[in-house]
Design an enzyme around this catalytic site. Sequence first.
Site, PDB file in Angstrom:
ATOM      1  N   LYS A   1       0.843  -1.211   0.000  1.00  0.00           N
ATOM      2  CA  LYS A   1       0.000   0.000   0.000  1.00  0.00           C
ATOM      3  C   LYS A   1       0.870   1.249   0.000  1.00  0.00           C
ATOM      4  O   LYS A   1       0.643   2.174  -0.792  1.00  0.00           O
ATOM      5  CB  LYS A   1      -0.885   0.011   1.243  1.00  0.00           C
ATOM      6  CG  LYS A   1      -1.601   1.330   1.491  1.00  0.00           C
ATOM      7  CD  LYS A   1      -2.476   1.319   2.722  1.00  0.00           C
ATOM      8  CE  LYS A   1      -1.742   1.585   3.977  1.00  0.00           C
ATOM      9  NZ  LYS A   1      -1.470   3.009   4.284  1.00  0.00           N
ATOM     10  N   ASN A   2       1.894   1.270   0.863  1.00  0.00           N
ATOM     11  CA  ASN A   2       2.660   2.504   1.046  1.00  0.00           C
ATOM     12  C   ASN A   2       3.709   2.738  -0.032  1.00  0.00           C
ATOM     13  O   ASN A   2       4.416   3.740   0.004  1.00  0.00           O
ATOM     14  CB  ASN A   2       3.286   2.533   2.453  1.00  0.00           C
ATOM     15  CG  ASN A   2       2.203   2.706   3.505  1.00  0.00           C
ATOM     16  OD1 ASN A   2       1.054   3.017   3.182  1.00  0.00           O
ATOM     17  ND2 ASN A   2       2.549   2.482   4.760  1.00  0.00           N
TER      18      ASN A   2
ATOM     19  N   CYS B   1      -5.359  12.755  11.944  1.00  0.00           N
ATOM     20  CA  CYS B   1      -6.073  11.480  11.847  1.00  0.00           C
ATOM     21  C   CYS B   1      -6.022  10.852  13.234  1.00  0.00           C
ATOM     22  O   CYS B   1      -5.466  11.428  14.169  1.00  0.00           O
ATOM     23  CB  CYS B   1      -5.445  10.592  10.785  1.00  0.00           C
ATOM     24  SG  CYS B   1      -3.890   9.893  11.301  1.00  0.00           S
TER      25      CYS B   1
ATOM     26  N   ARG C   1      -0.230  14.991  12.541  1.00  0.00           N
ATOM     27  CA  ARG C   1       0.376  14.726  11.238  1.00  0.00           C
ATOM     28  C   ARG C   1       0.495  15.977  10.353  1.00  0.00           C
ATOM     29  O   ARG C   1      -0.109  16.100   9.297  1.00  0.00           O
ATOM     30  CB  ARG C   1      -0.396  13.616  10.543  1.00  0.00           C
ATOM     31  CG  ARG C   1      -0.548  12.435  11.467  1.00  0.00           C
ATOM     32  CD  ARG C   1      -0.726  11.091  10.950  1.00  0.00           C
ATOM     33  NE  ARG C   1       0.061  10.662   9.855  1.00  0.00           N
ATOM     34  CZ  ARG C   1      -0.327   9.607   9.102  1.00  0.00           C
ATOM     35  NH1 ARG C   1      -1.464   9.021   9.361  1.00  0.00           N
ATOM     36  NH2 ARG C   1       0.421   9.219   8.100  1.00  0.00           N
TER      37      ARG C   1
ATOM     38  N   ASP D   1       4.449   1.013  11.976  1.00  0.00           N
ATOM     39  CA  ASP D   1       3.278   0.328  11.402  1.00  0.00           C
ATOM     40  C   ASP D   1       3.163  -1.120  11.854  1.00  0.00           C
ATOM     41  O   ASP D   1       2.176  -1.777  11.536  1.00  0.00           O
ATOM     42  CB  ASP D   1       3.335   0.367   9.870  1.00  0.00           C
ATOM     43  CG  ASP D   1       3.125   1.774   9.355  1.00  0.00           C
ATOM     44  OD1 ASP D   1       3.354   1.999   8.160  1.00  0.00           O
ATOM     45  OD2 ASP D   1       2.762   2.648  10.161  1.00  0.00           O
TER      46      ASP D   1
ATOM     47  N   ARG E   1      -9.031  -0.478   4.405  1.00  0.00           N
ATOM     48  CA  ARG E   1      -8.249   0.579   3.749  1.00  0.00           C
ATOM     49  C   ARG E   1      -6.898   0.041   3.294  1.00  0.00           C
ATOM     50  O   ARG E   1      -6.332   0.516   2.325  1.00  0.00           O
ATOM     51  CB  ARG E   1      -8.003   1.746   4.717  1.00  0.00           C
ATOM     52  CG  ARG E   1      -9.205   2.558   5.027  1.00  0.00           C
ATOM     53  CD  ARG E   1      -8.846   3.822   5.749  1.00  0.00           C
ATOM     54  NE  ARG E   1      -7.798   4.573   5.041  1.00  0.00           N
ATOM     55  CZ  ARG E   1      -7.409   5.794   5.406  1.00  0.00           C
ATOM     56  NH1 ARG E   1      -7.953   6.370   6.466  1.00  0.00           N
ATOM     57  NH2 ARG E   1      -6.475   6.438   4.731  1.00  0.00           N
TER      58      ARG E   1
HETATM   59  C1  EPZ Z   1       3.986   7.191   6.114  1.00  0.00           C
HETATM   60  O1  EPZ Z   1       3.216   8.231   6.671  1.00  0.00           O
HETATM   61  C2  EPZ Z   1       3.084   5.975   6.059  1.00  0.00           C
HETATM   62  N1  EPZ Z   1       1.919   6.244   5.226  1.00  0.00           N
HETATM   63  C3  EPZ Z   1       2.614   5.620   7.466  1.00  0.00           C
HETATM   64  O2  EPZ Z   1       1.847   4.419   7.367  1.00  0.00           O
HETATM   65  C4  EPZ Z   1       3.846   5.337   8.332  1.00  0.00           C
HETATM   66  O3  EPZ Z   1       3.433   5.079   9.647  1.00  0.00           O
HETATM   67  C5  EPZ Z   1       4.780   6.552   8.304  1.00  0.00           C
HETATM   68  O4  EPZ Z   1       5.122   6.875   6.940  1.00  0.00           O
HETATM   69  C6  EPZ Z   1       6.057   6.309   9.085  1.00  0.00           C
HETATM   70  O5  EPZ Z   1       6.730   5.205   8.560  1.00  0.00           O
HETATM   71  C7  EPZ Z   1       2.039   6.113   3.880  1.00  0.00           C
HETATM   72  O6  EPZ Z   1       3.095   5.806   3.358  1.00  0.00           O
HETATM   73  C8  EPZ Z   1       0.800   6.376   3.069  1.00  0.00           C
HETATM   74  P1  EPZ Z   1       6.051  10.648   8.138  1.00  0.00           P
HETATM   75  P2  EPZ Z   1       3.798   9.748   6.636  1.00  0.00           P
HETATM   76  O7  EPZ Z   1       6.001  11.829   7.255  1.00  0.00           O
HETATM   77  O8  EPZ Z   1       4.502   9.960   5.343  1.00  0.00           O
HETATM   78  C9  EPZ Z   1       5.805  13.971  11.530  1.00  0.00           C
HETATM   79  C10 EPZ Z   1       0.020   2.989   7.705  1.00  0.00           C
HETATM   80  O9  EPZ Z   1      -0.426   2.466   8.731  1.00  0.00           O
HETATM   81  N2  EPZ Z   1       5.834  14.920  10.392  1.00  0.00           N
HETATM   82  O10 EPZ Z   1       7.304   9.834   8.195  1.00  0.00           O
HETATM   83  O11 EPZ Z   1       2.728  10.669   7.016  1.00  0.00           O
HETATM   84  C11 EPZ Z   1       4.461  13.271  11.593  1.00  0.00           C
HETATM   85  O12 EPZ Z   1       3.542  14.040  12.332  1.00  0.00           O
HETATM   86  C12 EPZ Z   1       0.455   4.446   7.727  1.00  0.00           C
HETATM   87  O13 EPZ Z   1       0.185   2.410   6.597  1.00  0.00           O
HETATM   88  C13 EPZ Z   1       5.928  16.288  10.659  1.00  0.00           C
HETATM   89  O14 EPZ Z   1       5.992  16.708  11.818  1.00  0.00           O
HETATM   90  O15 EPZ Z   1       4.859   9.662   7.828  1.00  0.00           O
HETATM   91  C14 EPZ Z   1       4.773  11.979  12.274  1.00  0.00           C
HETATM   92  O16 EPZ Z   1       4.782  12.212  13.676  1.00  0.00           O
HETATM   93  C15 EPZ Z   1       0.195   5.127   9.067  1.00  0.00           C
HETATM   94  N3  EPZ Z   1       5.942  17.163   9.624  1.00  0.00           N
HETATM   95  C16 EPZ Z   1       6.181  11.671  11.810  1.00  0.00           C
HETATM   96  O17 EPZ Z   1       6.722  12.902  11.301  1.00  0.00           O
HETATM   97  C17 EPZ Z   1       5.862  16.742   8.321  1.00  0.00           C
HETATM   98  O18 EPZ Z   1       5.892  17.587   7.415  1.00  0.00           O
HETATM   99  C18 EPZ Z   1       6.223  10.602  10.720  1.00  0.00           C
HETATM  100  O19 EPZ Z   1       5.630  11.143   9.602  1.00  0.00           O
HETATM  101  C19 EPZ Z   1       5.773  15.361   8.071  1.00  0.00           C
HETATM  102  C20 EPZ Z   1       5.763  14.469   9.116  1.00  0.00           C
END
Ligand code: EPZ
Length: 420
Positions: A22-23, A118, A123, A307, A399
């Site tokens: 998915k990711n 969410c 996020r 995850d 999802r």
């Molecule tokens: C991706 O989310 C994945 N989703 C998530 O999987 C996964 O948990 C996450 O990466 C971490 O590995 C998809 O790929 C669609 P991040 P993403 O940007 O890109 C903070 C699942 O269950 N952050 O690495 O949103 C954020 O708040 C989902 O499949 C900022 O502060 O993750 C979080 O605390 C859930 N500012 C942390 O970084 C930003 O601009 C990780 O976010 C971006 C992120």
Amino acid sequence: MDRFIIHGGRPLKGEIVIGGAKNAGLKLMVAGLLTSERLILSNIPRIADMATMRDLLCQHGIAIEDVTEDGSTCSIGGEITSTEAPYEIVSKMRASILVLGPLLARCGVARVSLPGGCAIGTRPVDLHLKGLETLGAKIHLENGYINASAPQGLHGDKIILPFASVGATENLLMAATLAKGRTSIINAAREPEIADLAECLTRMGAKISGIGSSTLVIDGVEALHGAEHRIMPDRIECGTYACAAGITGGDLLLKGGRADDLGAVVRTLEETGVEVFQEPDGLRVRRTGALRGVDIMTEPYPGFPTDMQAQFMAMLAVAEGASMITETIFENRFMHVPELNRMGARINVHGSSAIIRGVHALSGAPVMATDLRASFSLIIAGLAAHGETILSRVYHLDRGYEAVERKLSACGAMIERVRD
Ligand code: EPZ
């Protein structure tokens, strides 16, 4: 809303085919915005989020045609007729924010709804926006939308990410492929899904070096062309079913599973007493001895993935001894705890850490899914619990996981979907 009814106590034995990730797939579909030629994607998982992404790209004017009848291969391409990503879609799926970089790179303008928070956290997307501004975009937020423009196009630059954000890395990587000049992304996330995206972009004519490392260097090109790409297997789906084998004392061959993609998960599985063997056509996972408690801290890849946290917690609920899980990535990713405790688990949350005291057995109960990975955590618990577990709000599960009841039933689980 659909429910699952599960009767626990049966060890899982047999084979499970791991689907496309998915990711990775969500971002690979977005990569179709970067060229007017056709991108052929295969191994597409049939899950709700991919359907939502399809809707989003179609409203941008992109034509998406099924190449195979089952929809596992599709052709993506065409001219962008709208550069707006509406709240109705973005609020359903946060990954929609990833169209921002490609729209700016291709069209020089984009209006994308701010994704709300969410269940698992606020996020924010500040790293995405700051990085795009470094590449020359002008961005202002108004009425809940990101209004971005780059009338002269984007230009290459050096971006240092304060946190190895997966989404920010992907947005900036895709934008940089069409920027003028060289972009370096320092402290880039290294999740295997990003390497899968980078390999597809390279096939489309992008110039990227450092794939798989924390420094990505992209030399922008005039245009990208069509390509064909097979989505990598879903490492989180693979790890999830490994926990199901672990908690039930089962023996599963997870076809397509790759130990290298799982980072610290394999070592942690082995520490809990679950045996893992890489075989030519997949990952064999079995547990014959006792489950042992372990301490886990979630980290960016190659650390233990957030995850996998909820799924592991369910398995550790019946391990011998105590475990501690510290969630460092998201601020609210313990919503499965109260539901597991209703099944007899003994878990206490202290800030970003959860202490799990193993119990001899869980008992079935009516429980409610709260988010994607939590929903499978409750299935894992239900597979081992004494009696009947009824899981409601299965739409969370749909999802990101394909055909769960079919895959588990084929390995001996007593699980059925009840459609309301
Ligand atoms: C991706 O989310 C994945 N989703 C998530 O999987 C996964 O948990 C996450 O990466 C971490 O590995 C998809 O790929 C669609 P991040 P993403 O940007 O890109 C903070 C699942 O269950 N952050 O690495 O949103 C954020 O708040 C989902 O499949 C900022 O502060 O993750 C979080 O605390 C859930 N500012 C942390 O970084 C930003 O601009 C990780 O976010 C971006 C992120």
